[in-house]
Enzyme design. Sequence first.
Site, PDB file in Angstrom:
ATOM      1  N   THR A   1      16.327  46.341  45.082  1.00 52.37           N
ATOM      2  CA  THR A   1      15.703  45.877  46.327  1.00 52.37           C
ATOM      3  C   THR A   1      14.447  45.039  46.117  1.00 52.37           C
ATOM      4  O   THR A   1      14.060  44.291  47.016  1.00 52.37           O
ATOM      5  CB  THR A   1      15.350  47.077  47.224  1.00 52.37           C
ATOM      6  OG1 THR A   1      14.460  47.957  46.519  1.00 52.37           O
ATOM      7  CG2 THR A   1      16.605  47.836  47.632  1.00 52.37           C
ATOM      8  N   ASP A   2      13.790  45.144  44.958  1.00 52.26           N
ATOM      9  CA  ASP A   2      12.521  44.443  44.785  1.00 52.26           C
ATOM     10  C   ASP A   2      12.661  42.932  44.957  1.00 52.26           C
ATOM     11  O   ASP A   2      11.779  42.280  45.518  1.00 52.26           O
ATOM     12  CB  ASP A   2      11.923  44.749  43.414  1.00 52.26           C
ATOM     13  CG  ASP A   2      11.296  46.128  43.350  1.00 52.26           C
ATOM     14  OD1 ASP A   2      11.221  46.796  44.405  1.00 52.26           O
ATOM     15  OD2 ASP A   2      10.893  46.549  42.251  1.00 52.26           O
TER      16      ASP A   2
ATOM     17  N   THR B   1      18.379  50.059  41.967  1.00 53.04           N
ATOM     18  CA  THR B   1      18.256  51.465  42.363  1.00 53.04           C
ATOM     19  C   THR B   1      19.581  52.057  42.791  1.00 53.04           C
ATOM     20  O   THR B   1      19.838  53.240  42.565  1.00 53.04           O
ATOM     21  CB  THR B   1      17.232  51.597  43.515  1.00 53.04           C
ATOM     22  OG1 THR B   1      15.972  51.087  43.081  1.00 53.04           O
ATOM     23  CG2 THR B   1      17.065  53.039  43.948  1.00 53.04           C
TER      24      THR B   1
ATOM     25  N   SER C   1      16.006  44.698  39.506  1.00 52.43           N
ATOM     26  CA  SER C   1      16.036  43.356  40.089  1.00 52.43           C
ATOM     27  C   SER C   1      14.867  42.492  39.635  1.00 52.43           C
ATOM     28  O   SER C   1      14.922  41.264  39.760  1.00 52.43           O
ATOM     29  CB  SER C   1      16.065  43.436  41.614  1.00 52.43           C
ATOM     30  OG  SER C   1      14.863  43.985  42.123  1.00 52.43           O
TER      31      SER C   1
END
Length: 366
Positions: A131-132, A51, A98
């Site tokens: 971030t996942d 992101t 990710s």
Amino acid sequence: MVSIKSLLSLGAGIALASPVPAPSSALLMDREVGQFNASRPNVTIFATGGTIAGSAGSSDQTTGYKAGALGVDVLIDAVPQLWNVSNPSGIQFANVGSSEMTPALLLNLTQMVQQELDKPEVQGVVVTHGTDTLEETAFFLDITLRTNKTVVVVGSMRPATAISADGPINLLGAVTVAASPSARGRGVMVVLNDRIASAYYTTKTQANAPDTFKSYEQGFLGYLLDIKPVFYFQPALPTGRPYFNVTETAAADLAPVEILYGYQGLDPKLAAAAVAGGAKGLVCTGMGAGSWTEPGQKALAQLVKDNGTAVVFSRRTMDGFVESRPVGYGAGFLNPQKARYTLMLALSAGYSTEEMRALFEPQSPA
């Protein structure tokens, strides 16, 4: 004509270019000779996408955007303040969401980061990441890097095109921490939303909000005040943190490990199916403090007996301790995704039963 850099700094909304090709070893942005200052620390930024490098069609769009649309050069250009605290350089390792990161990519990443940290002229490393699965990459780096220098993993919850995009300030904070002498000796850290946290314990706790990366039980290591790191404690490493030397490890050497989820009336056959599919180890996301159904435990015991399958029990709750069980090892304070990488690396290193138990048992209360 308005430049991409200006658009990013203003947070304006515009659909940006398609993803940048990602040669894993290409140095895409050298330290500029004109801005280089020998009194500033050298920090290398490995960009993987996510992101923080994302693009959306409008400035109020924070979901459904294209992750990994910007290159590391654009990220660095968008934050000229980086040059006030460091001599930054960028390596475009990958440019993906990710969810597309794999153990093979992480192995390559940790080997490249280790090579960079071994250079005497480099003071720290920052990894930008979606971030996942950021916590998985940060944890993997934490248990496979050997260095006293600072490594920071950073991301954002809003794409670069969003109003109040958090990527630029997060990147500045991460580079500032990586450049700070006070950050050394703390292991790999995660920096987002002005918080500094240990990669060993930190997890993503909220799917959408910027204030998402936390470790509720262990707390934060510090925070950023006026983009300057303030630490609560003297440098220390997490209790029981292992180290796996993967400098000579190939992707093919990594043992497959699958995660099974615990629930009422779970299907015991799923464990056998995972092993039949090639899994050498299983992490069971247990109920409560790692509990598993009786039929499920019998199925696991049979797999241990017949195949030598390594089984680790974690928990589906946000926090808590899981002790060893009759069928397998307890993950202690590690959540399932972190227990998976611990087990994967231990199996790949050829750990014996005794070594495996020593790896997990030290986390048991005295």
